[in-house]
Design a protein around this motif. Structure first.
Motif, mmCIF file in Angstrom:
data_model
loop_
_atom_site.group_PDB
_atom_site.id
_atom_site.type_symbol
_atom_site.label_atom_id
_atom_site.label_comp_id
_atom_site.label_asym_id
_atom_site.label_seq_id
_atom_site.Cartn_x
_atom_site.Cartn_y
_atom_site.Cartn_z
ATOM 1 N N VAL A 173 0.817 -1.212 0.000
ATOM 2 C CA VAL A 173 0.000 0.000 0.000
ATOM 3 C C VAL A 173 0.851 1.262 0.000
ATOM 4 O O VAL A 173 0.321 2.372 -0.159
ATOM 5 C CB VAL A 173 -0.963 0.015 1.206
ATOM 6 C CG1 VAL A 173 -1.944 -1.137 1.123
ATOM 7 C CG2 VAL A 173 -0.192 -0.021 2.535
ATOM 8 N N ALA A 174 2.149 1.124 0.199
ATOM 9 C CA ALA A 174 3.051 2.272 0.168
ATOM 10 C C ALA A 174 4.468 1.774 -0.055
ATOM 11 O O ALA A 174 4.802 0.636 0.275
ATOM 12 C CB ALA A 174 2.971 3.077 1.463
ATOM 13 N N SER A 175 5.299 2.621 -0.614
ATOM 14 C CA SER A 175 6.717 2.305 -0.787
ATOM 15 C C SER A 175 7.481 3.607 -0.914
ATOM 16 O O SER A 175 6.909 4.667 -1.200
ATOM 17 C CB SER A 175 6.949 1.428 -2.030
ATOM 18 O OG SER A 175 6.582 2.116 -3.210
ATOM 19 N N GLY A 176 8.785 3.533 -0.687
ATOM 20 C CA GLY A 176 9.614 4.726 -0.808
ATOM 21 C C GLY A 176 10.935 4.536 -0.122
ATOM 22 O O GLY A 176 11.214 3.476 0.465
ATOM 23 N N THR A 177 11.773 5.538 -0.191
ATOM 24 C CA THR A 177 13.028 5.484 0.539
ATOM 25 C C THR A 177 12.739 5.455 2.030
ATOM 26 O O THR A 177 11.636 5.826 2.467
ATOM 27 C CB THR A 177 13.910 6.692 0.218
ATOM 28 O OG1 THR A 177 13.266 7.877 0.716
ATOM 29 C CG2 THR A 177 14.143 6.829 -1.287
ATOM 30 N N ALA A 178 13.718 5.030 2.798
ATOM 31 C CA ALA A 178 13.522 5.000 4.252
ATOM 32 C C ALA A 178 13.166 6.387 4.776
ATOM 33 O O ALA A 178 12.301 6.531 5.642
ATOM 34 C CB ALA A 178 14.786 4.471 4.934
ATOM 35 N N GLY A 179 13.806 7.419 4.238
ATOM 36 C CA GLY A 179 13.513 8.776 4.663
ATOM 37 C C GLY A 179 12.088 9.185 4.348
ATOM 38 O O GLY A 179 11.418 9.830 5.168
ATOM 39 N N GLU A 180 11.602 8.803 3.163
ATOM 40 C CA GLU A 180 10.231 9.134 2.778
ATOM 41 C C GLU A 180 9.215 8.444 3.676
ATOM 42 O O GLU A 180 8.209 9.040 4.073
ATOM 43 C CB GLU A 180 9.999 8.752 1.315
ATOM 44 C CG GLU A 180 10.745 9.635 0.325
ATOM 45 C CD GLU A 180 10.719 9.088 -1.078
ATOM 46 O OE1 GLU A 180 10.994 9.877 -2.016
ATOM 47 O OE2 GLU A 180 10.438 7.886 -1.272
ATOM 48 N N LEU A 181 9.472 7.184 3.985
ATOM 49 C CA LEU A 181 8.540 6.448 4.836
ATOM 50 C C LEU A 181 8.540 6.995 6.260
ATOM 51 O O LEU A 181 7.489 7.118 6.892
ATOM 52 C CB LEU A 181 8.879 4.958 4.833
ATOM 53 C CG LEU A 181 8.633 4.221 3.507
ATOM 54 C CD1 LEU A 181 9.050 2.759 3.631
ATOM 55 C CD2 LEU A 181 7.180 4.318 3.065
ATOM 56 N N LYS A 182 9.706 7.338 6.764
ATOM 57 C CA LYS A 182 9.785 7.887 8.121
ATOM 58 C C LYS A 182 9.099 9.252 8.215
ATOM 59 O O LYS A 182 8.645 9.652 9.290
ATOM 60 C CB LYS A 182 11.243 7.995 8.571
ATOM 61 C CG LYS A 182 11.856 6.656 8.941
ATOM 62 C CD LYS A 182 13.223 6.802 9.587
ATOM 63 C CE LYS A 182 14.292 7.163 8.600
ATOM 64 N NZ LYS A 182 15.653 7.128 9.230
ATOM 65 N N ALA A 183 9.013 9.964 7.094
ATOM 66 C CA ALA A 183 8.366 11.281 7.078
ATOM 67 C C ALA A 183 6.867 11.187 6.796
ATOM 68 O O ALA A 183 6.152 12.182 6.955
ATOM 69 C CB ALA A 183 9.028 12.172 6.032
ATOM 70 N N ASN A 184 6.399 10.004 6.394
ATOM 71 C CA ASN A 184 4.994 9.815 6.056
ATOM 72 C C ASN A 184 4.145 9.777 7.324
ATOM 73 O O ASN A 184 4.414 9.003 8.242
ATOM 74 C CB ASN A 184 4.845 8.510 5.260
ATOM 75 C CG ASN A 184 3.422 8.243 4.819
ATOM 76 O OD1 ASN A 184 2.561 7.922 5.633
ATOM 77 N ND2 ASN A 184 3.191 8.339 3.523
ATOM 78 N N ASP A 185 3.104 10.598 7.400
ATOM 79 C CA ASP A 185 2.289 10.679 8.616
ATOM 80 C C ASP A 185 1.638 9.348 8.969
ATOM 81 O O ASP A 185 1.542 8.987 10.143
ATOM 82 C CB ASP A 185 1.197 11.746 8.444
ATOM 83 C CG ASP A 185 1.750 13.155 8.562
ATOM 84 O OD1 ASP A 185 2.861 13.309 9.113
ATOM 85 O OD2 ASP A 185 1.080 14.094 8.106
ATOM 86 N N ASP A 186 1.157 8.623 7.970
ATOM 87 C CA ASP A 186 0.508 7.337 8.246
ATOM 88 C C ASP A 186 1.503 6.329 8.802
ATOM 89 O O ASP A 186 1.197 5.579 9.719
ATOM 90 C CB ASP A 186 -0.142 6.790 6.973
ATOM 91 C CG ASP A 186 -1.250 7.688 6.459
ATOM 92 O OD1 ASP A 186 -1.857 8.392 7.294
ATOM 93 O OD2 ASP A 186 -1.505 7.691 5.240
ATOM 94 N N VAL A 187 2.693 6.290 8.216
ATOM 95 C CA VAL A 187 3.727 5.375 8.713
ATOM 96 C C VAL A 187 4.132 5.768 10.128
ATOM 97 O O VAL A 187 4.312 4.913 10.999
ATOM 98 C CB VAL A 187 4.949 5.373 7.773
ATOM 99 C CG1 VAL A 187 6.078 4.522 8.363
ATOM 100 C CG2 VAL A 187 4.554 4.839 6.395
#
Length: 257
Positions: free
Chosen positions: A217-231
């Protein structure tokens, strides 16, 4: 360079979807994490890649180093360069530590090289050197995890897949195991990491995927995921003003797909 290519695989249990059209690419030289809750299908992805009997995909394509391995035998896949540390360690309890390590080299020839790699395992895991004659079943959970990793590395894999390496370990041992994973990666092994401990996984990963109910349901660099509000909210335990409303909107969208 793409080392592992998974395209639209579907795996079923008793005609019930376990994986629903999963696709991902693992880049050589990196650490990729798959994150998700219990029952999301994380282990099924790894088992599908190495074609374990109960988890062979019924649809889709899996390629390793440009070669199709879909439904190839597990032994051939291991020989091609994929190492697998399953959830729960699954060491051979009645064998000694040294005997367990040696079983990881069953696909190889060349005694001197094997002996050199055993010494390398003891550099990674000094505690195992102290317990070479001890039965694996008498080791602590952390020591068994180290042994399982050492055994997998003895096949000299280009890609090492780890399923929940922190499961059941104390925070101190979790830190130690993740430092070892980081060192293995720095020594040239590509890592595919399945992990519930999202915080630790994203500390060492380059790229990540979020799996829910057999789908990414989501993917990205580690930085992008850590910045994602849902994650942040649902995997890292960090609340933000927009995270709850955002996740509710996301769930409504998912429901109508």
């Amino acid at each position: 360079m793409t080392l592992l290519n998974v395209q639209n695989i579907e795996t079923y249990y008793d005609r019930v979807y376990a994986l629903r059209g999963v696709s991902m690419e693992i880049q050589e030289g990196g650490i990729t994490a798959i994150l998700g809750n219990n029952g999301a299908g994380k282990t099924t992805i790894l088992n599908s890649i190495v074609a374990l009997i109960d988890d062979q995909p019924e649809k889709g394509l899996i390629e390793f180093d440009g070669k199709t391995i879909t439904n190839m035998s597990t032994e051939k896949i291991i020989r091609m360069g994929i190492g697998y540390v399953p959830e729960g360690r699954q060491v051979f309890n009645e064998l000694t530590v040294l005997e367990n390590i040696k079983t990881g080299a069953y696909t190889r020839k060349g005694r001197s090289e094997i002996e050199a790699d055993i010494d390398k395992m003891f550099e990674y895991f000094p505690v195992l050197k102290e317990r070479t004659k001890q039965q694996a079943g008498t080791l602590s959970g952390g020591e068994q995890q180290m042994l399982a990793i050492a055994r997998a590395l003895m096949s000299r894999p280009r890609l090492l897949m780890l399923d929940e390496p922190s499961l059941g370990l104390s925070p101190l041992l979790v830190k130690e195991v993740f430092e070892i994973i980081r060192q293995i990666h720095q020594d040239g092994t590509t890592i595919l990491l399945v992990e519930q401990n999202a915080k630790k996984a994203l500390e060492i990963a380059d790229f990540g995927y979020i799996l829910e109910n057999g789908r990414f349901v989501a993917s990205g660099t580690a930085g992008e995921l850590k910045a994602n509000d849902d994650v942040k909210e649902f995997y890292l335990g960090v609340k933000s003003e927009s995270s709850v409303k955002g996740y509710q909107r996301y769930r409504r969208k998912r429901r109508w797909r």
